[in-house]
Write an enzyme that holds these catalytic residues in place. Structure first.
Site, short mmCIF file in Angstrom:
data_model
loop_
_atom_site.label_atom_id
_atom_site.label_comp_id
_atom_site.label_asym_id
_atom_site.label_seq_id
_atom_site.Cartn_x
_atom_site.Cartn_y
_atom_site.Cartn_z
N ASP A 432 61.10 23.14 -59.77
CA ASP A 432 61.65 23.36 -58.48
C ASP A 432 61.23 22.06 -57.73
O ASP A 432 60.65 21.38 -57.94
CB ASP A 432 60.68 24.36 -57.80
CG ASP A 432 61.20 24.74 -56.48
OD1 ASP A 432 62.13 25.14 -56.08
OD2 ASP A 432 60.21 24.25 -55.54
N GLU A 485 65.96 21.73 -60.79
CA GLU A 485 66.60 22.16 -59.78
C GLU A 485 66.83 20.90 -58.92
O GLU A 485 66.02 20.40 -57.88
CB GLU A 485 65.64 23.18 -58.77
CG GLU A 485 66.23 23.83 -57.80
CD GLU A 485 65.96 23.41 -56.38
OE1 GLU A 485 66.96 22.71 -56.12
OE2 GLU A 485 64.87 23.46 -56.12
#
Length: 539
Positions: A432, A485
């Site tokens: 992330d 990401e």
């Protein structure tokens, strides 16, 4: 003849040796111990060989702030009452004994309360020199097996081995429901320059609640959850919980045998993203979420019916605020107990694998919350984060940024990645907020960030960390994937590290939907001037 035994016994009774008083410990060391700032309590407490008036033996010292008396119990000997040496420190001399010595302690308290246990200070360290060395250089691949709390049997005695990294602490104690949360009962010892503190506490086990009481250099006590805790309480509780690590029996043998031989970039992949807490609920029971075991058959059937090859779970690492959906992690090594135990989560992964479905996890190494019971200023200093807020605080999310320049912090995160892939058979990690890691000026205004050593905006330490992460996963867990990401124009996100790239298997293109919809929303006459919106992802 009847009187002979009594007559013969009298000389033996008269020759019983006089009990010898133990030698006093070094008073300066005792002062530090009782003041709560001794870094090696084992050097005073426990059993130590000595000689008293020419008699060789062992001196045993023990400490408890509330004890009125302590006895030493050695098999084959009578209980030996200890003398109060000073304050809460007691000692006894055992003639003709030798170290190492197996013994127990019997504590006496007011009101005729008695507590008997093995002495934690008679056991050897549970952290070896090689472990400490690898951790210091940031290369310990199985760090979760050494730090944290682990049920062990040492010298035939069951208990829990505790170890925590707090290099700038004046004192660290393990506290819990097994000692009344009193930091004076179980002070830990430091393992040299590594900054690791450890202690084996006998006769406690799975289910015990615990934390670490850390005394900072300023003398301020801090009560912290274990960064390596395998299970944690739900709010408002914040304690770590000891778990049994050998309970689950896996049934996904074929999947795990095949995994190292998979070539993910060349195989079909259709990913179903799911947040476990909101995917399905039980309205009849106060709208509670399903447990790991309850959701497993339903989720597997749903995903199979729709033709997906993988599920991607939003973060399952423990987090205090449910509204964060798991993106503000406080327990990196603990599957959230909202939905069950660690073994219950293993059951979910196992069920997916037996159905031929891969499991990916959202993983959050970019930042962590400011909750004071967790990683923030763990030992009174900016240990996991940066001291300077221009490097250490995220302005958008109100969180703290990891200090990727510290080998121990890199090791914490990389070992955590391997932990999920190995201990829970997870097949890949969607990393992330990679963009926020790559740029020092991410979401910052002029004057709110610091340039790197070359004057640029690239976070060189984060780049090195990501490359080390991807290379380690590639070599240690073949067949597993990493997904970035990342939505900027950073080049070479999926290019091999050996060719100057970041080394991710895939890029999770957050802008793809936006770019594609914008392209097709244009008048067909003008689309040929905006082909870059479709081809951007290819670079």
């Amino acid at each position: 003849m009847d009187a002979a035994p009594a007559t013969m016994a009298e000389p033996r009774a008269r020759s019983t040796p006089k009990r010898l008083s133990p030698p006093a410990a070094d008073q300066e060391s005792v002062r530090h111990l009782l003041a709560g700032n001794h870094t090696t309590p084992h050097s005073i407490l426990g059993a130590h060989p000595t000689t008293v008036q020419g008699v060789a033996g062992v001196v045993v010292r023990a400490m408890h702030p509330d004890a009125t008396g302590i006895d030493v119990l050695v098999e084959g000997r009578e209980a030996v009452p200890m003398e109060r040496e000073t304050g809460s420190l007691f000692s006894a001399f055992l003639p003709n004994a030798s170290a190492p010595l197996r013994y127990r302690l019997r504590f006496h308290f007011a009101g005729d309360v008695v507590w008997e246990r093995d002495d934690p200070y008679r056991f050897l360290p549970t952290i070896g020199e090689i472990d400490a060395h690898l951790f210091a250089e940031g290369t310990h691949r199985r760090l979760w097996e050494k730090l944290g709390a682990h049920v062990r049997t040492i010298d035939g005695i069951p208990g829990v081995a505790f170890a925590v990294w707090a290099p700038n602490a004046r004192r660290v104690s393990v506290v819990g429901d097994f000692c009344g949360w009193d930091g004076r009962v179980y002070p830990m010892r430091t393992m040299g320059s590594s900054g690791i503190w450890e202690l084996f506490v006998p006769e406690i086990g799975a289910g015990a609640l615990y934390k670490y009481e850390i005394i900072t250099q300023a003398g301020v006590p801090r009560l912290k959850t274990d960064p390596f805790a395998l299970k944690m309480e739900q709010m408002p509780g914040t304690s770590s919980i000891v778990v049994d690590e050998q309970a689950y029996t896996w049934e996904d043998h074929q999947w795990m045998q095949d995994r190292p031989h998979r070539d993910a970039p060349r195989e079909p992949m259709l990913i179903y993203e799911v947040h476990l807490g909101s995917w399905a609920r039980v309205p009849e029971e106060n709208n509670r979420p399903l447990t790991y075991r309850e959701i497993a058959p339903r989720l597997v059937e749903h995903v199979r019916r729709l033709g997906f090859t993988h599920i991607e779970l939003l973060p399952v690492s423990e987090h205090p605020f449910t509204g964060s959906w798991g993106y503000q992690v406080s327990g990196y090594f603990a599957p959230t107990s909202r939905y069950g135990t660690p073994d219950d989560f293993r059951f979910l992964v196992d069920a997916c694998h037996r159905a031929g479905i891969g499991v990916l996890l959202d993983w959050v190494p970019a930042h962590f919350p400011k909750d004071d019971f967790a990683l923030r200023r763990f030992d009174g200093t900016a240990l996991y984060e940066h001291e300077d807020p221009r490097l250490g605080e995220h302005p958008d999310w109100g969180t703290l940024i990891f200090n990727y320049g510290r080998p121990e912090v890199r090791n914490f995160l990389i070992a955590n990645a391997l932990f999920w892939l190995e201990e829970f058979h997870v097949d890949g990690l969607r990393v992330d907020a990679v963009a926020s890691m790559l740029y020092l000026d991410y979401s910052r205004r002029p004057g709110e960030w610091l340039r790197n050593r070359y004057g640029g905006r690239e976070n060189l330490e984060a780049i090195d960390f990501l490359r080390q992460l991807n290379e380690t996963v590639r070599t240690e867990e073949p067949g597993c994937i990493t997904i970035a990401e990342e939505s900027t124009a950073w080049p070479g996100v999926t290019k091999p590290v050996s060719e100057g790239g970041l080394g991710f298997t895939f890029k999770w293109n957050m802008g793809w939907m936006h770019d594609t919809l914008r392209y097709f929303a244009r008048d067909p006459l003008y689309r040929r001037f905006h082909q870059g919106e479709l081809t951007f992802a290819m670079v």
